[in-house]
Design a protein around this motif. Structure first.
Motif, mmCIF file in Angstrom:
data_model
loop_
_atom_site.group_PDB
_atom_site.id
_atom_site.type_symbol
_atom_site.label_atom_id
_atom_site.label_comp_id
_atom_site.label_asym_id
_atom_site.label_seq_id
_atom_site.Cartn_x
_atom_site.Cartn_y
_atom_site.Cartn_z
ATOM 1 N N PRO A 184 27.937 91.755 48.354
ATOM 2 C CA PRO A 184 28.360 90.980 47.185
ATOM 3 C C PRO A 184 29.867 90.699 47.229
ATOM 4 C CG PRO A 184 28.191 93.268 46.592
ATOM 5 C CD PRO A 184 27.713 93.162 48.015
ATOM 6 N N PRO A 185 30.316 89.758 46.392
ATOM 7 C CA PRO A 185 31.761 89.559 46.277
ATOM 8 C C PRO A 185 32.385 90.774 45.600
ATOM 9 C CG PRO A 185 30.608 88.221 44.677
ATOM 10 C CD PRO A 185 29.565 88.872 45.523
ATOM 11 N N LEU A 186 33.659 91.020 45.906
ATOM 12 C CA LEU A 186 34.331 92.186 45.339
ATOM 13 C C LEU A 186 35.555 91.780 44.542
ATOM 14 C CD1 LEU A 186 34.273 94.745 48.298
ATOM 15 C CD2 LEU A 186 32.721 94.586 46.359
ATOM 16 N N TYR A 187 35.732 92.460 43.429
ATOM 17 C CA TYR A 187 36.933 92.346 42.605
ATOM 18 C C TYR A 187 38.137 92.695 43.493
ATOM 19 C CZ TYR A 187 39.981 93.337 38.579
ATOM 20 O OH TYR A 187 40.989 93.345 37.663
ATOM 21 N N PRO A 188 39.235 91.954 43.375
ATOM 22 C CA PRO A 188 40.370 92.154 44.288
ATOM 23 C C PRO A 188 41.184 93.412 43.993
ATOM 24 C CG PRO A 188 40.874 90.433 42.730
ATOM 25 C CD PRO A 188 39.449 90.836 42.481
ATOM 26 N N ALA A 189 40.637 94.533 44.353
ATOM 27 C CA ALA A 189 41.343 95.814 44.242
ATOM 28 C C ALA A 189 40.939 96.642 45.449
ATOM 29 C CB ALA A 189 40.958 96.531 42.953
ATOM 30 N N CYS A 190 41.775 97.542 45.837
ATOM 31 C CA CYS A 190 41.445 98.490 46.904
ATOM 32 C C CYS A 190 41.177 97.802 48.235
ATOM 33 C CB CYS A 190 40.251 99.347 46.522
ATOM 34 S SG CYS A 190 40.369 100.055 44.885
ATOM 35 N N SER A 191 41.857 96.730 48.531
ATOM 36 C CA SER A 191 41.643 96.036 49.799
ATOM 37 C C SER A 191 42.119 96.853 50.993
ATOM 38 C CB SER A 191 42.344 94.676 49.785
ATOM 39 O OG SER A 191 43.718 94.857 49.547
ATOM 40 N N ASP A 192 42.849 97.931 50.734
ATOM 41 C CA ASP A 192 43.332 98.788 51.812
ATOM 42 C C ASP A 192 42.244 99.723 52.343
ATOM 43 O OD1 ASP A 192 43.284 100.104 49.383
ATOM 44 O OD2 ASP A 192 44.921 101.456 49.906
ATOM 45 N N GLN A 193 41.095 99.824 51.663
ATOM 46 C CA GLN A 193 39.998 100.691 52.091
ATOM 47 C C GLN A 193 39.260 100.027 53.264
ATOM 48 O OE1 GLN A 193 39.058 103.646 50.704
ATOM 49 N NE2 GLN A 193 40.503 103.636 49.017
ATOM 50 N N PRO A 194 39.124 100.702 54.403
ATOM 51 C CA PRO A 194 38.447 100.079 55.548
ATOM 52 C C PRO A 194 36.925 100.030 55.402
ATOM 53 C CG PRO A 194 39.183 102.283 56.135
ATOM 54 C CD PRO A 194 39.693 102.001 54.742
ATOM 55 N N ASP A 195 36.325 101.032 54.754
ATOM 56 C CA ASP A 195 34.878 101.097 54.610
ATOM 57 C C ASP A 195 34.427 100.265 53.418
ATOM 58 O OD1 ASP A 195 32.223 102.155 55.147
ATOM 59 O OD2 ASP A 195 32.495 103.349 53.318
ATOM 60 N N PHE A 196 33.384 99.426 53.613
ATOM 61 C CA PHE A 196 32.925 98.542 52.548
ATOM 62 C C PHE A 196 32.444 99.322 51.328
ATOM 63 C CE2 PHE A 196 29.575 96.333 50.265
ATOM 64 C CZ PHE A 196 30.270 95.207 49.849
ATOM 65 N N GLN A 197 31.677 100.381 51.521
ATOM 66 C CA GLN A 197 31.137 101.135 50.389
ATOM 67 C C GLN A 197 32.251 101.748 49.540
ATOM 68 O OE1 GLN A 197 28.068 101.022 49.333
ATOM 69 N NE2 GLN A 197 27.493 99.755 51.069
ATOM 70 N N GLN A 198 33.284 102.275 50.185
ATOM 71 C CA GLN A 198 34.425 102.823 49.445
ATOM 72 C C GLN A 198 35.178 101.715 48.718
ATOM 73 O OE1 GLN A 198 36.640 104.803 52.508
ATOM 74 N NE2 GLN A 198 35.486 106.720 52.297
ATOM 75 N N ARG A 199 35.346 100.573 49.398
ATOM 76 C CA ARG A 199 36.040 99.433 48.799
ATOM 77 C C ARG A 199 35.261 98.908 47.597
ATOM 78 N NH1 ARG A 199 36.593 96.907 53.290
ATOM 79 N NH2 ARG A 199 35.154 95.195 53.007
ATOM 80 N N LYS A 200 33.916 98.844 47.714
ATOM 81 C CA LYS A 200 33.079 98.366 46.612
ATOM 82 C C LYS A 200 33.162 99.316 45.421
ATOM 83 C CE LYS A 200 28.341 97.039 45.407
ATOM 84 N NZ LYS A 200 28.693 97.041 44.049
ATOM 85 N N ALA A 201 33.059 100.622 45.679
ATOM 86 C CA ALA A 201 33.136 101.596 44.588
ATOM 87 C C ALA A 201 34.484 101.516 43.884
ATOM 88 C CB ALA A 201 32.898 103.001 45.125
ATOM 89 N N CYS A 202 35.549 101.400 44.653
ATOM 90 C CA CYS A 202 36.888 101.312 44.076
ATOM 91 C C CYS A 202 37.066 100.000 43.295
ATOM 92 C CB CYS A 202 37.920 101.424 45.195
ATOM 93 S SG CYS A 202 39.618 101.407 44.616
ATOM 94 N N ALA A 203 36.571 98.876 43.856
ATOM 95 C CA ALA A 203 36.692 97.571 43.198
ATOM 96 C C ALA A 203 35.897 97.543 41.892
ATOM 97 C CB ALA A 203 36.223 96.459 44.128
ATOM 98 N N ASP A 204 34.670 98.082 41.911
ATOM 99 C CA ASP A 204 33.852 98.131 40.690
ATOM 100 C C ASP A 204 34.539 98.971 39.621
ATOM 101 O OD1 ASP A 204 31.919 96.525 41.805
ATOM 102 O OD2 ASP A 204 30.544 98.172 42.277
ATOM 103 N N LYS A 205 35.097 100.094 40.026
ATOM 104 C CA LYS A 205 35.791 100.970 39.078
ATOM 105 C C LYS A 205 36.998 100.254 38.464
ATOM 106 C CE LYS A 205 38.156 105.362 38.657
ATOM 107 N NZ LYS A 205 38.783 106.468 39.361
ATOM 108 N N ALA A 206 37.780 99.562 39.290
ATOM 109 C CA ALA A 206 38.956 98.842 38.788
ATOM 110 C C ALA A 206 38.539 97.723 37.832
ATOM 111 C CB ALA A 206 39.763 98.273 39.951
ATOM 112 N N MET A 207 37.459 96.997 38.155
ATOM 113 C CA MET A 207 36.987 95.913 37.286
ATOM 114 C C MET A 207 36.505 96.477 35.951
ATOM 115 S SD MET A 207 34.058 93.012 37.955
ATOM 116 C CE MET A 207 32.840 94.217 38.409
#
Length: 179
Positions: free
Chosen positions: A67-90
């Protein structure tokens, strides 16, 4: 003898449909007010909560779709970590800025509002639209918060299908509850 204004069967059927729709609207507009009055008389004190849940991703076995991700945590290399962080920030942004409208609270309105917007292959967001709302005030407040969020963060990480950016629709559910 010719009737003025009703020269075809389409005009007649249009007039008939308009009459039926008007009668239905009158019947339905009085029922919610009676229900609101009953709720007001039964309700003493209610606590309000708002729940926002991240959208669900459906994947096919043939294609790998993210899915598309909210623009947060782009520094995370793993998609699942980036998604969890982006969802939390949103969700944090939405919780911080959304308020339960007094009009909806007084009416006893609760339920899920769903706001939809597009994210194109470049990550540009489209105009959000309320596609489901149990009360107009809940839809309005949700839409305003999402519009503000999208103005603040106009470029998202686009959805991907087999590692290729694709345009997609993003449905954001926001749950309103009176306790």
């Amino acid at each position: 003898m010719r009737m003025l204004g009703l020269t075809s069967r389409y005009s007649t059927s249009g007039l008939l449909m308009a009459t039926i729709m008007t009668l239905l609207a009158w019947g339905f507009s009085s029922a919610p007010e009676a229900a609101r009055q009953e709720l007001r008389s039964q309700t003493q004190l209610r606590v309000t909560t708002i729940e926002v849940s991240p959208p669900v991703t459906v994947t096919h076995s043939d294609n790998r779709r993210t899915p598309p991700l909210y623009p947060a945590c782009s520094d995370q290399p793993d998609f699942q970590q980036r998604k969890a962080c982006a969802d939390k920030a949103m969700l944090e942004y939405i919780y911080e800025h959304i308020r339960y409208p007094k009009e909806a609270r007084d009416a006893g309105a609760e339920g899920m509002v769903v706001v939809r917007f597009t994210v194109d292959a470049r990550g540009q967001t489209g105009i959000p639209v309320v596609i489901k709302s149990p009360h107009p005030a809940l839809g309005t407040v949700s839409l305003k918060v999402i519009q503000r969020m999208l103005r603040r963060t106009a470029v998202w990480e686009p959805a991907r299908e087999n590692d290729t950016p694709v345009a997609t629709e993003f449905n954001l559910p926001i749950q309103f509850k009176l306790n």
